[in-house]
Scaffold this motif. Structure first.
Motif, PDB file in Angstrom:
ATOM      1  N   GLU A  87      36.455   9.111  38.753  1.00 17.35           N
ATOM      2  CA  GLU A  87      36.638   7.716  39.710  1.00 17.35           C
ATOM      3  C   GLU A  87      38.313   7.671  40.018  1.00 17.35           C
ATOM      4  OE1 GLU A  87      34.664   5.221  40.798  1.00 17.35           O
ATOM      5  OE2 GLU A  87      33.090   6.685  40.423  1.00 17.35           O
ATOM      6  N   PRO A  88      38.752   7.125  41.046  1.00 15.53           N
ATOM      7  CA  PRO A  88      40.031   7.016  41.084  1.00 15.53           C
ATOM      8  C   PRO A  88      40.680   5.738  40.290  1.00 15.53           C
ATOM      9  CG  PRO A  88      38.876   6.457  43.099  1.00 15.53           C
ATOM     10  CD  PRO A  88      37.530   7.002  42.166  1.00 15.53           C
ATOM     11  N   ILE A  89      41.867   5.796  39.905  1.00 17.23           N
ATOM     12  CA  ILE A  89      42.374   4.533  39.068  1.00 17.23           C
ATOM     13  C   ILE A  89      43.493   4.021  39.724  1.00 17.23           C
ATOM     14  CG2 ILE A  89      41.218   5.410  36.712  1.00 17.23           C
ATOM     15  CD1 ILE A  89      43.994   6.549  36.398  1.00 17.23           C
ATOM     16  N   SER A  90      43.722   2.876  39.373  1.00 18.12           N
ATOM     17  CA  SER A  90      44.816   2.150  40.260  1.00 18.12           C
ATOM     18  C   SER A  90      46.049   2.674  39.385  1.00 18.12           C
ATOM     19  CB  SER A  90      44.741   0.588  39.798  1.00 18.12           C
ATOM     20  OG  SER A  90      46.063   0.081  40.143  1.00 18.12           O
ATOM     21  N   LEU A  91      47.387   2.666  40.313  1.00 15.46           N
ATOM     22  CA  LEU A  91      48.667   3.022  39.663  1.00 15.46           C
ATOM     23  C   LEU A  91      49.176   1.941  38.806  1.00 15.46           C
ATOM     24  CD1 LEU A  91      50.377   4.496  42.874  1.00 15.46           C
ATOM     25  CD2 LEU A  91      49.579   5.574  40.828  1.00 15.46           C
ATOM     26  N   GLN A  92      48.379   0.680  38.742  1.00 14.22           N
ATOM     27  CA  GLN A  92      48.878  -0.309  38.014  1.00 14.22           C
ATOM     28  C   GLN A  92      47.877  -0.313  36.751  1.00 14.22           C
ATOM     29  OE1 GLN A  92      51.409  -2.084  39.011  1.00 14.22           O
ATOM     30  NE2 GLN A  92      51.320  -1.000  40.931  1.00 14.22           N
ATOM     31  N   GLU A  93      47.278   0.481  36.524  1.00 11.32           N
ATOM     32  CA  GLU A  93      46.557   0.656  35.304  1.00 11.32           C
ATOM     33  C   GLU A  93      47.197   1.157  33.825  1.00 11.32           C
ATOM     34  OE1 GLU A  93      42.588   0.837  33.442  1.00 11.32           O
ATOM     35  OE2 GLU A  93      42.953   0.603  35.745  1.00 11.32           O
ATOM     36  N   PRO A  94      47.446   0.202  32.936  1.00 11.38           N
ATOM     37  CA  PRO A  94      48.261   0.487  31.861  1.00 11.38           C
ATOM     38  C   PRO A  94      47.668   1.915  31.038  1.00 11.38           C
ATOM     39  CG  PRO A  94      46.880  -1.538  31.329  1.00 11.38           C
ATOM     40  CD  PRO A  94      46.483  -1.268  32.827  1.00 11.38           C
ATOM     41  N   VAL A  95      48.835   2.547  30.626  1.00  7.78           N
ATOM     42  CA  VAL A  95      48.428   3.728  29.972  1.00  7.78           C
ATOM     43  C   VAL A  95      48.809   3.706  28.444  1.00  7.78           C
ATOM     44  CG1 VAL A  95      48.193   5.521  31.638  1.00  7.78           C
ATOM     45  CG2 VAL A  95      50.416   4.992  30.769  1.00  7.78           C
ATOM     46  N   TYR A  96      49.842   2.592  28.407  1.00  7.43           N
ATOM     47  CA  TYR A  96      50.081   2.410  26.862  1.00  7.43           C
ATOM     48  C   TYR A  96      50.700   0.846  26.940  1.00  7.43           C
ATOM     49  CZ  TYR A  96      53.299   1.838  22.827  1.00  7.43           C
ATOM     50  OH  TYR A  96      53.642   1.348  21.765  1.00  7.43           O
ATOM     51  N   ASP A  98      51.817  -1.941  23.640  1.00  7.79           N
ATOM     52  CA  ASP A  98      51.987  -2.361  22.243  1.00  7.79           C
ATOM     53  C   ASP A  98      51.890  -3.848  21.876  1.00  7.79           C
ATOM     54  OD1 ASP A  98      54.375  -3.327  23.162  1.00  7.79           O
ATOM     55  OD2 ASP A  98      55.427  -1.792  21.678  1.00  7.79           O
ATOM     56  N   GLY A  99      51.432  -4.784  22.853  1.00  5.00           N
ATOM     57  CA  GLY A  99      51.421  -6.003  22.816  1.00  5.00           C
ATOM     58  C   GLY A  99      52.489  -6.709  23.395  1.00  5.00           C
ATOM     59  N   THR A 100      53.773  -6.229  23.343  1.00  5.61           N
ATOM     60  CA  THR A 100      55.033  -6.709  24.018  1.00  5.61           C
ATOM     61  C   THR A 100      55.413  -6.026  25.246  1.00  5.61           C
ATOM     62  OG1 THR A 100      56.282  -5.366  22.577  1.00  5.61           O
ATOM     63  CG2 THR A 100      55.738  -7.475  21.789  1.00  5.61           C
ATOM     64  N   GLU A 101      55.258  -4.931  25.334  1.00  7.33           N
ATOM     65  CA  GLU A 101      55.558  -3.747  26.672  1.00  7.33           C
ATOM     66  C   GLU A 101      54.448  -3.087  26.971  1.00  7.33           C
ATOM     67  OE1 GLU A 101      59.051  -0.978  27.605  1.00  7.33           O
ATOM     68  OE2 GLU A 101      59.296  -2.450  26.144  1.00  7.33           O
ATOM     69  N   LYS A 102      54.215  -2.981  28.355  1.00  5.23           N
ATOM     70  CA  LYS A 102      53.178  -1.966  28.982  1.00  5.23           C
ATOM     71  C   LYS A 102      54.048  -0.968  29.437  1.00  5.23           C
ATOM     72  CE  LYS A 102      49.026  -5.167  28.935  1.00  5.23           C
ATOM     73  NZ  LYS A 102      48.018  -5.838  29.572  1.00  5.23           N
ATOM     74  N   LEU A 103      53.064   0.192  29.599  1.00  2.00           N
ATOM     75  CA  LEU A 103      53.436   1.330  30.374  1.00  2.00           C
ATOM     76  C   LEU A 103      52.403   1.637  31.249  1.00  2.00           C
ATOM     77  CD1 LEU A 103      55.826   3.436  30.819  1.00  2.00           C
ATOM     78  CD2 LEU A 103      54.661   4.997  29.054  1.00  2.00           C
ATOM     79  N   ILE A 105      50.422   3.682  34.863  1.00  3.98           N
ATOM     80  CA  ILE A 105      50.609   5.150  35.506  1.00  3.98           C
ATOM     81  C   ILE A 105      51.763   4.976  36.331  1.00  3.98           C
ATOM     82  CG2 ILE A 105      49.227   6.441  36.986  1.00  3.98           C
ATOM     83  CD1 ILE A 105      46.636   5.311  35.648  1.00  3.98           C
ATOM     84  N   LEU A 106      52.070   4.079  37.270  1.00  2.00           N
ATOM     85  CA  LEU A 106      52.977   3.843  38.110  1.00  2.00           C
ATOM     86  C   LEU A 106      54.426   4.478  37.738  1.00  2.00           C
ATOM     87  CD1 LEU A 106      53.918   3.404  41.143  1.00  2.00           C
ATOM     88  CD2 LEU A 106      54.377   1.100  40.416  1.00  2.00           C
ATOM     89  N   ASP A 107      54.662   4.076  36.325  1.00  2.00           N
ATOM     90  CA  ASP A 107      55.852   4.329  35.584  1.00  2.00           C
ATOM     91  C   ASP A 107      55.951   6.103  35.278  1.00  2.00           C
ATOM     92  OD1 ASP A 107      56.552   1.586  35.657  1.00  2.00           O
ATOM     93  OD2 ASP A 107      55.455   1.156  33.840  1.00  2.00           O
ATOM     94  N   GLN A 108      54.825   6.531  35.422  1.00  2.00           N
ATOM     95  CA  GLN A 108      54.835   8.074  35.125  1.00  2.00           C
ATOM     96  C   GLN A 108      54.831   8.992  36.368  1.00  2.00           C
ATOM     97  OE1 GLN A 108      54.831   9.002  31.713  1.00  2.00           O
ATOM     98  NE2 GLN A 108      55.557   6.932  31.746  1.00  2.00           N
ATOM     99  N   VAL A 109      54.658   8.300  37.634  1.00  2.00           N
ATOM    100  CA  VAL A 109      54.655   9.140  38.722  1.00  2.00           C
ATOM    101  C   VAL A 109      55.633   9.124  39.279  1.00  2.00           C
ATOM    102  CG1 VAL A 109      53.476   9.003  40.869  1.00  2.00           C
ATOM    103  CG2 VAL A 109      52.008   8.377  39.200  1.00  2.00           C
ATOM    104  N   SER A 110      56.264  10.382  39.750  1.00  2.00           N
ATOM    105  CA  SER A 110      57.601  10.511  40.473  1.00  2.00           C
ATOM    106  C   SER A 110      57.261  10.705  41.978  1.00  2.00           C
ATOM    107  CB  SER A 110      58.452  11.452  39.853  1.00  2.00           C
ATOM    108  OG  SER A 110      57.966  12.506  40.148  1.00  2.00           O
ATOM    109  N   ASP A 111      58.463  10.067  42.806  1.00  2.00           N
ATOM    110  CA  ASP A 111      58.212  10.363  44.352  1.00  2.00           C
ATOM    111  C   ASP A 111      59.353  10.504  44.616  1.00  2.00           C
ATOM    112  OD1 ASP A 111      57.303  10.042  46.964  1.00  2.00           O
ATOM    113  OD2 ASP A 111      56.859   7.939  46.827  1.00  2.00           O
ATOM    114  N   THR A 112      59.721  11.835  45.260  1.00  2.00           N
ATOM    115  CA  THR A 112      60.914  12.131  45.802  1.00  2.00           C
ATOM    116  C   THR A 112      61.002  11.758  47.294  1.00  2.00           C
ATOM    117  OG1 THR A 112      60.114  14.555  46.399  1.00  2.00           O
ATOM    118  CG2 THR A 112      61.331  14.246  44.195  1.00  2.00           C
TER     119      THR A 112
END
Length: 180
Positions: A87-96, A98-103, A105-112
């Motif tokens: 299933e496709p997932i959203s780039l806005q999907e949190p991968v991590y 800790d309650g105060t900060e979320k990471l 998928i978009l943060d993990q994708v680079s685009d040159t």
């Protein structure tokens, strides 16, 4: 339900339920944002079935090579088919988180291609193109944004290739003068 035959001794629901389920499946298949061919989906489902059977029989996870051998296909086809049914997932999907900060998928994708510099350059080019006349805009758009040759552009707008070349050169010079 025009095809329902009252002369048959069958309840309407016996006819309607499979028809409705079929229409829903067709709708979901035809309106899925990612189209995957039936043969690839079938291979993926066969792969999953073989995997489950091997796990039940041996109590261990089979390798892709073992599944490929069992089905008589290349291991690359197995991997490809399994990737295709994810299933496709959203780039806005949190991968991590800790309650105060979320990471995300978009943060993990680079685009040159879509960097801030390219974005600013594109805006500059679009602004410069607004200052060209309609024929120059058309030629620059067809040549550099649609990837057409000078001959193709000439045929489309009804002028010679030499005229396209001159107008293209003139438009580029005009853009250069604007941004010097």
């Amino acid at each position: 339900m025009d095809n329902f035959d009252l002369s048959q001794n069958v309840q309407f629901s016996t006819y309607a339920v499979p028809m409705i389920i079929g229409e829903i499946r067709r709708y979901l298949r035809d309106n899925n944002p990612i189209r995957v061919s039936r043969s690839i989906r079938d291979l993926a489902y066969k792969t999953l079935a073989v995997k489950e059977r091997i796990i039940k029989e041996t109590q261990k996870e089979p390798t892709i090579e073992e599944i490929a051998k069992e089905l008589g296909v290349d291991k690359e086809e197995i991997a490809f088919s399994l990737d295709a049914i994810q299933e496709p997932i959203s780039l806005q999907e949190p991968v991590y988180g800790d309650g105060t900060e979320k990471l995300y998928i978009l943060d993990q994708v680079s685009d040159t291609k879509n960097t801030d510099e390219n974005w600013a350059e594109n805006i500059t080019i679009l602004e410069a193109m607004k200052k060209l006349n309609e024929k120059e805009k058309s030629i620059i758009n067809k040549r550099f944004f649609e990837g057409r040759t000078q001959i193709e552009v000439a045929d489309e707008i009804g002028i010679s290739q030499a005229q396209v070349s001159r107008l293209e050169k003139s438009a580029i010079e005009h853009i250069k003068r604007i941004y010097k």
